[in-house]
Write a protein that holds these residues in place. Sequence first.
Motif, PDB file in Angstrom:
ATOM      1  N   ASP A   1      14.190  16.030   8.274  1.00  0.00           N
ATOM      2  CA  ASP A   1      13.547  15.757  10.166  1.00  0.00           C
ATOM      3  C   ASP A   1      11.874  15.463   9.029  1.00  0.00           C
ATOM      4  O   ASP A   1      11.468  14.562  10.408  1.00  0.00           O
ATOM      5  CB  ASP A   1      13.082  17.219  10.228  1.00  0.00           C
ATOM      6  N   ILE A   2      11.490  15.423   8.521  1.00  0.00           N
ATOM      7  CA  ILE A   2      10.132  14.679   7.711  1.00  0.00           C
ATOM      8  C   ILE A   2      10.567  13.688   8.461  1.00  0.00           C
ATOM      9  O   ILE A   2       9.362  12.479   8.474  1.00  0.00           O
ATOM     10  CB  ILE A   2       9.829  14.930   6.587  1.00  0.00           C
TER      11      ILE A   2
ATOM     12  N   TYR B   1       0.405  15.203   7.437  1.00  0.00           N
ATOM     13  CA  TYR B   1       0.148  16.638   6.457  1.00  0.00           C
ATOM     14  C   TYR B   1       0.749  17.341   8.220  1.00  0.00           C
ATOM     15  O   TYR B   1       1.222  18.221   7.588  1.00  0.00           O
ATOM     16  CB  TYR B   1      -1.272  17.431   6.538  1.00  0.00           C
ATOM     17  N   ALA B   2       0.089  16.819   8.986  1.00  0.00           N
ATOM     18  CA  ALA B   2       0.515  17.583  10.884  1.00  0.00           C
ATOM     19  C   ALA B   2       2.037  17.770  10.386  1.00  0.00           C
ATOM     20  O   ALA B   2       2.489  18.868  11.478  1.00  0.00           O
ATOM     21  CB  ALA B   2      -0.148  17.050  12.261  1.00  0.00           C
ATOM     22  N   ILE B   3       2.777  16.619  10.306  1.00  0.00           N
ATOM     23  CA  ILE B   3       4.261  16.297  10.662  1.00  0.00           C
ATOM     24  C   ILE B   3       5.030  17.563   9.478  1.00  0.00           C
ATOM     25  O   ILE B   3       5.490  17.950   9.445  1.00  0.00           O
ATOM     26  CB  ILE B   3       5.242  14.345  10.001  1.00  0.00           C
TER      27      ILE B   3
ATOM     28  N   GLN C   1       0.977  -1.262   0.041  1.00  0.00           N
ATOM     29  CA  GLN C   1       0.010   0.030  -0.126  1.00  0.00           C
ATOM     30  C   GLN C   1       0.838   1.554  -0.387  1.00  0.00           C
ATOM     31  O   GLN C   1       1.912   1.432   0.095  1.00  0.00           O
ATOM     32  CB  GLN C   1      -0.574   0.100   0.791  1.00  0.00           C
ATOM     33  N   LYS C   2       0.226   2.157  -0.993  1.00  0.00           N
ATOM     34  CA  LYS C   2       1.335   3.540  -0.957  1.00  0.00           C
ATOM     35  C   LYS C   2       0.042   4.728  -0.416  1.00  0.00           C
ATOM     36  O   LYS C   2      -1.045   4.572  -0.891  1.00  0.00           O
ATOM     37  CB  LYS C   2       1.166   4.010  -1.939  1.00  0.00           C
ATOM     38  N   ILE C   3       0.666   5.454   0.408  1.00  0.00           N
ATOM     39  CA  ILE C   3       0.495   6.607   0.637  1.00  0.00           C
ATOM     40  C   ILE C   3       1.096   8.044   0.912  1.00  0.00           C
ATOM     41  O   ILE C   3       2.046   7.588   1.573  1.00  0.00           O
ATOM     42  CB  ILE C   3      -0.506   6.789   2.266  1.00  0.00           C
ATOM     43  N   ALA C   4       0.297   8.686  -0.254  1.00  0.00           N
ATOM     44  CA  ALA C   4       0.882  10.339  -0.189  1.00  0.00           C
ATOM     45  C   ALA C   4       0.115  11.606  -0.285  1.00  0.00           C
ATOM     46  O   ALA C   4      -0.995  11.875  -0.398  1.00  0.00           O
ATOM     47  CB  ALA C   4       1.257  10.110  -1.985  1.00  0.00           C
ATOM     48  N   LEU C   5       0.853  12.686  -0.479  1.00  0.00           N
ATOM     49  CA  LEU C   5       0.958  13.837  -0.371  1.00  0.00           C
ATOM     50  C   LEU C   5       1.219  14.508  -1.262  1.00  0.00           C
ATOM     51  O   LEU C   5       2.200  14.119  -1.216  1.00  0.00           O
ATOM     52  CB  LEU C   5       1.023  14.508   0.983  1.00  0.00           C
TER      53      LEU C   5
END
Length: 122
Positions: A80-81, A60-62, A6-10
Amino acid sequence: MAQITQKIALEDVRFYSPIGFYEEEQVLGNEFMVSVSVSFPFKNPDSEEIGNTVNYEELYAILVEVMSPRRKLLESAAEDILNRIVEEYAHIQQIEVSIRKINPPFGGDVANSVVSLYYTKD
């Protein structure tokens, strides 16, 4: 034996942040586009349960937290991310973080500059 990943992306999350090597960049800020994707084995007994995936609102919060403070280099923000995601989600096997600076201020006709980091769990 086959495995589903599974891939999750912004993609292209826009920030105006006080990041740049030059002091005036840290004062005036720059425009950035941040993309992050995470991949992990798809072992999901209930695909309607958010606890069985990675909540992209948390990703997103990160990004917001890391892109907010003053800093000199995009490399440190990307690191850092990546580190925050590794710490938060032990099951993630791959991470890609890319940060684009829109119109970098070094006197040429350059649309953007990019720093990317890739992580693969051993």
